[in-house]
Structure formats: C-alpha cells, structure tokens
Scaffold this motif. Structure first.
Motif, PDB file in Angstrom:
ATOM      1  N   LYS A 129      14.875  53.568  -1.232  1.00  0.00           N
ATOM      2  CA  LYS A 129      15.074  54.465  -2.352  1.00  0.00           C
ATOM      3  C   LYS A 129      15.124  53.686  -3.611  1.00  0.00           C
ATOM      4  CE  LYS A 129      16.957  58.703  -3.976  1.00  0.00           C
ATOM      5  NZ  LYS A 129      18.147  59.319  -4.244  1.00  0.00           N
ATOM      6  N   THR A 130      16.035  52.850  -3.745  1.00  0.00           N
ATOM      7  CA  THR A 130      16.488  51.891  -4.736  1.00  0.00           C
ATOM      8  C   THR A 130      15.178  51.064  -5.161  1.00  0.00           C
ATOM      9  OG1 THR A 130      18.645  51.656  -4.035  1.00  0.00           O
ATOM     10  CG2 THR A 130      17.923  50.285  -5.880  1.00  0.00           C
ATOM     11  N   THR A 154      12.147  51.876  -4.547  1.00  0.00           N
ATOM     12  CA  THR A 154      11.019  52.807  -5.120  1.00  0.00           C
ATOM     13  C   THR A 154      11.283  53.338  -6.653  1.00  0.00           C
ATOM     14  OG1 THR A 154      10.772  53.375  -3.098  1.00  0.00           O
ATOM     15  CG2 THR A 154       9.721  54.877  -4.421  1.00  0.00           C
ATOM     16  N   THR A 155      12.912  53.635  -6.896  1.00  0.00           N
ATOM     17  CA  THR A 155      12.968  54.206  -8.140  1.00  0.00           C
ATOM     18  C   THR A 155      13.450  53.091  -9.300  1.00  0.00           C
ATOM     19  OG1 THR A 155      15.157  54.634  -7.249  1.00  0.00           O
ATOM     20  CG2 THR A 155      13.625  56.413  -7.050  1.00  0.00           C
ATOM     21  N   ASP A 156      13.886  52.161  -8.713  1.00  0.00           N
ATOM     22  CA  ASP A 156      14.596  51.303  -9.624  1.00  0.00           C
ATOM     23  C   ASP A 156      13.930  50.000  -9.926  1.00  0.00           C
ATOM     24  OD1 ASP A 156      16.634  51.328 -11.258  1.00  0.00           O
ATOM     25  OD2 ASP A 156      18.295  50.418 -10.035  1.00  0.00           O
ATOM     26  N   ILE A 157      13.234  49.612  -9.089  1.00  0.00           N
ATOM     27  CA  ILE A 157      12.234  48.121  -9.239  1.00  0.00           C
ATOM     28  C   ILE A 157      10.830  48.217  -9.194  1.00  0.00           C
ATOM     29  CG2 ILE A 157      12.094  46.087  -8.118  1.00  0.00           C
ATOM     30  CD1 ILE A 157      14.811  46.286  -6.801  1.00  0.00           C
ATOM     31  N   PRO A 158      10.468  48.573 -10.724  1.00  0.00           N
ATOM     32  CA  PRO A 158       8.983  48.652 -10.904  1.00  0.00           C
ATOM     33  C   PRO A 158       8.075  47.559 -10.331  1.00  0.00           C
ATOM     34  CG  PRO A 158      10.141  48.304 -13.038  1.00  0.00           C
ATOM     35  CD  PRO A 158      11.202  48.247 -11.828  1.00  0.00           C
ATOM     36  N   TYR A 183       6.733  47.590  -4.421  1.00  0.00           N
ATOM     37  CA  TYR A 183       6.643  49.028  -3.688  1.00  0.00           C
ATOM     38  C   TYR A 183       6.993  48.819  -2.240  1.00  0.00           C
ATOM     39  CZ  TYR A 183       1.991  47.350  -1.852  1.00  0.00           C
ATOM     40  OH  TYR A 183       1.224  46.739  -1.136  1.00  0.00           O
ATOM     41  N   ASP A 188      24.710  46.575  -1.651  1.00  0.00           N
ATOM     42  CA  ASP A 188      24.512  46.407  -3.059  1.00  0.00           C
ATOM     43  C   ASP A 188      24.340  44.954  -3.555  1.00  0.00           C
ATOM     44  OD1 ASP A 188      25.030  49.301  -3.366  1.00  0.00           O
ATOM     45  OD2 ASP A 188      27.232  48.952  -3.920  1.00  0.00           O
ATOM     46  N   ILE A 242      20.531  44.636  -3.413  1.00  0.00           N
ATOM     47  CA  ILE A 242      19.766  44.886  -4.394  1.00  0.00           C
ATOM     48  C   ILE A 242      19.928  43.921  -5.525  1.00  0.00           C
ATOM     49  CG2 ILE A 242      19.733  46.905  -5.919  1.00  0.00           C
ATOM     50  CD1 ILE A 242      18.303  47.414  -3.277  1.00  0.00           C
ATOM     51  N   LYS A 280      16.938  41.795  -7.642  1.00  0.00           N
ATOM     52  CA  LYS A 280      16.628  41.964  -8.817  1.00  0.00           C
ATOM     53  C   LYS A 280      16.778  40.547  -9.643  1.00  0.00           C
ATOM     54  CE  LYS A 280      17.704  46.857  -9.654  1.00  0.00           C
ATOM     55  NZ  LYS A 280      18.763  47.826  -9.940  1.00  0.00           N
TER      56      LYS A 280
END
Ligand SMILES: Cc1ncc(COP(=O)(O)O)c(C=O)c1O
Length: 464
Positions: A362-363, A365-369, A372, A429, A432, A436
């Motif tokens: 989910k992270t 998909t929604t938070d790392i442009p 995919y 965490d 993630i 990033k």
C-alpha cells in the motif's frame, strides 16, 4: 562491444564470488580429513569462526532478509532441536525399526490434507518443494501413460511458476509449454494455457502464491480447463504453505486455491516453510530445511508416484519418492513444530505477516510515485518495479543491499521482491524509509551499473 560485455560479465562473476565465498588470508580451508578427530569444542569454535567470515549470512535475525529464514522464535527452535536430537539416527526407509517416525510422517500428511480440504486424499512427505514438484510431474506422467497411453508427455506451466517444474521436466524428458502472465494482474494468461493444451498434455500448473511476485493464478479457471480436458492440475502452494490456507480465517479477501476447486489433482506444500509461518523466511535458510508434502486428490493417483522393485538382489525394494534413506529427524522436527504452533499459532503468523506485506504494498502504491507493485499480491511476497525513467530498480536494490537488506532481484520485468517473514514485521517502517532513501540516491547519484544479481540458487564452486 564484445569486450565490454566480457568485462561486465567478469565483474559480475567477481561480485558473486565476493558475496558467496569468504575471502582473506585468515580463512582456513578444510579440504581433506583431519588425521585425528577434533574435539566438539574445536568444531563449535571453527563453526563460529566461519560465521564471522561469512558475516552477511549471520545477520538474518535483524529481519532484513527477504524469505530464506522461516523462523518461529527461540522456543520453537528448542522444540525442533529436541525432536532432531531424539530421532537423530532414525530412517523412515525402515519403518519396522522406527515406527514412531512412520506414524509422525502419516500424521503430517493427514494434517496437511485437512488444511487443504481433502481429508480423504493421499500424500507423501519429501525433502522439499522441488522434490514434491518433481514427484507430481512423474506421477502425472505415469498416470497419463497408464490410463491414456501418452508416450510424449507435455506440461503447461506459467512463466511465473517455480523453476522446479522445468527441472522435473528436464529430468523426466517432458516437454514444457511456458505461458506468459498478464502484465497487469500477473496471473497466467488463460487463453494461452487453453491453446497450449493438446492430446499429449498430462498436467497444467498454477501457483498460490508464485515465487517471483507473490501473486496467485486463477485456480478456479485452471480447474475448469483441467476437468474439461481430463488432465491434471498441480497447484504449487510451496510458498503459500501455511499462510494462504489461513487468509480466509484471518479475514483477508481470497480466491479458492485448494482441493475445494474441482479439477485440482495435486498440491505441494512446504512444511519447512511453515514451521512457525516464516518465523524468519528468506529463500535460503528456513528454520530448518528438508521437509515438504505432495498431496493428491486420491490414493489411486498417488500409486503412480511409487517405485517398487520386487526382484532386486538386495530384497524387495519399495520407496515412495526420489530418496532411499531419509532423515527421520526432519519428519520428527516438522511434526513437533506443527504440534507446537497449532491452528491458532499459524493464524496469528498469517495475520502479522500478511498485514505487514499489505502495508508495504500500500505504501509503495500510494506514497512512492517512482515505483509500482506487480499485480495484487494476496499473501507474504511483494515485488516492485520502477516506472520512472531515471530510477533503475537494480540500483535501488544495490543501495538497499548497502543498507543491509537482502532482497531478491527478479527479471521480466526487472523488479525487486521482498518475502515478508515474522522477522520483517517489526522493521517494516525501516524498510520503507530505507527504500525512499535508496530511490533518492539511485536517482540523484546513479552509478550507471545496477549490479544487483538475480541469484536464487547456484551450483557448488571451489573444492567440489
Ligand atoms: C512457489 C515455490 N515453489 C517451489 C519452491 C521450491 O521449494 P524448495 O526450495 O524447498 O525446493 C519454492 C521455494 O521457495 C517456491 O517459492
């Protein structure tokens, strides 16, 4: 151009060597037998030294390892080791000498059959997922020869299925049709499967879940195809083992995948990956290795797996799978782990592992442009690829390696996957945050290499 390619191949070889072979002057190699035996203290000290030399292999407890170590906690380890110790010299090849091992083996199979909703079915334990799959290929081959006269057997296998199907087919001289997966859903393309089926087809394959990206094929549709064509359907649950059967109870949306689906004739389930649902798992060092179950819809189909030689000089020889002598200790360890965990234990593991996997997906998909997720993975594995022209996913993987993560590189498309285990859950965490950072570094400071090696299994090198 050729020189450049050779140079890069040479460098990749060195990189692999550096990863796998402890280097340095202080490394002692034991290439011949010691003239007199060493003490047990010396042996343990030497092993400790080897762990220091291969230090990257010993850091699996911090949870940064994808798959490989399926660990259920120190208490479970103690239970398994006690079982190993008690049955250390046992061998199920001689059930009359070790009746307890025979009983435990039968009970492991029975427990798995119930878990996969086929209490009246039949099964056999093997040394691991690969052997379970090879045995199923052989069983379907011999069944098709005996009942349909097929002498040029073929199987239809999704490109995302485990390499063990190709391995089995290569051993058993069977033709493989490799079927592409849908690029969006990552499920096998059913039209292609249907087109590949012909009068020589003995079996088709689906995964629940697959190794590369953790997605599940449409088992119900594959079951219909198998039934209509009167052929086998093997569902590979080696990786789904004791996670996928608990998804429904854990409250996660799930599609049917087991013997409740008409047309499913065989299921492989790795008991060595379920000893405490992936206590620690990363595709190399499970809690311990060497146990899996191959299940069949009925006992009649299983008979095609057996080998019997009634005229051998050494006496009547009968064995259920590839191995002759087998370690009873692994059967005892598996039985002990299953008794220790119980349904509730597996359910809890499923909830925490799948919860963490879905949080990662989910992270991303929604938070790392820049990235995919491949498909919509339902269980414990998530794979991600780059959709940004300036982000090379292999370089991201390289930076993650430098940060101590041991992830898997996959191909077609180039992507990286993480197989979540109980050890990963507390470090989601951190994963993630590191991911990033790694994207930022790969983007702003590209090395132009991306040498993350898609290495999963490999042949022995040096010293035989
Ligand atoms: C989906 C799948 N099938 C089969 C196997 C093969 O299992 P093993 O390595 O125990 O032979 C694996 C291993 O990870 C797997 O992920």
């Amino acid at each position: 151009m050729r020189k450049k390619v050779e140079l890069e191949l040479g460098q990749a070889k060195l990189d692999i060597e550096k990863k796998l072979v402890p280097q340095g002057k202080g490394v002692t190699r034991h290439l011949s037998l010691p003239s007199t035996g060493h003490t047990s203290e010396w042996i343990l000290e030497e092993m400790a030294q080897m762990d220091v030399e291969g230090e990257s292999h010993t850091n699996w407890k911090h949870g940064k390892l994808s798959g490989a170590v399926y660990h259920g906690g120190d208490d479970l380890c103690k239970v398994i080791v006690s079982a190993f110790e008690r049955y250390c010299v046992s061998n199920p090849l001689h059930p009359d000498v070790f009746p307890a091992i025979r009983k435990m083996e039968a009970e492991i199979v029975a427990m798995c059959l119930r878990l996969y909703n086929n209490p009246d079915g039949a099964g056999v334990t093997t040394s691991g997922g690969t052997e379970s799959i090879i045995m199923s290929v052989k069983t379907h081959r011999d069944w098709a020869r005996a009942t349909k006269g097929i002498t040029e057997p073929e199987i239809v296998v999704p490109a995302s299925a485990h390499a063990a199907f190709d391995k089995g087919a290569a051993y058993l001289k069977i033709k493989v049709h490799t079927i592409p997966v849908d690029p969006v859903t990552r499920k096998v393309d059913l039209k292609h499967v249907s087109r590949a089926i012909n009068p020589n087809t003995i079996m088709i394959v689906g995964s629940a879940i697959n190794f590369p990206d953790g997605n599940q094929d449409d088992i119900i549709a594959l079951g219909k195809l198998a039934k209509r064509n009167k052929i086998g359907l093997h569902v590979d649950c080696c990786l789904g083992s004791f996670i996928v059967p608990f998804l429904e109870k854990a409250g996660y949306p799930t599609d049917l995948f087991d013997f409740r689906v008409e047309g499913v004739t065989a299921i492989s389930c790795d008991t060595h990956k379920l000893t405490g649902p992936y206590l620690y798992h990363a595709h190399s060092t499970h809690t311990y290795q060497g146990n899996s179950v191959i299940m069949y819809r009925n006992a009649e189909l299983r008979t095609y797996q057996y080998y019997v030689n009634p005229t051998w000089t050494g006496g009547v020889y009968a064995s259920p799978s590839i191995a002759g002598s087998r370690p009873g200790s692994l059967i005892a360890g598996t039985w002990a782990a299953m008794q220790y965990m119980g349904s509730d234990g597996y359910l809890e593991s499923c909830k925490s592992i799948v919860g963490a996997t879905r949080a990662i997906a989910k992270t991303i998909t929604t938070d790392i442009p820049e990235l995919y997720v491949l498909g919509n993975p339902p269980a414990s594995v998530v794979a991600f690829a780059s959709k940004h022209p300036q982000v090379n996913i292999r370089e991201v993987g390289d930076v993650m390696s430098k940060k101590g993560w041991h992830l898997n590189a996959i191909v077609q498309p180039a992507a990286v996957h993480i197989a979540v285990t109980r050890l990963t859950v507390p470090v989601v965490d951190e994963f993630i945050a590191d991911l990033k950072d790694a994207i930022r570094e790969a983007r702003t400071n590209p090395s132009g290499k991306g040498t993350m090696v898609a290495l999963y299994a490999c042949l022995p090198v040096e010293g035989g």
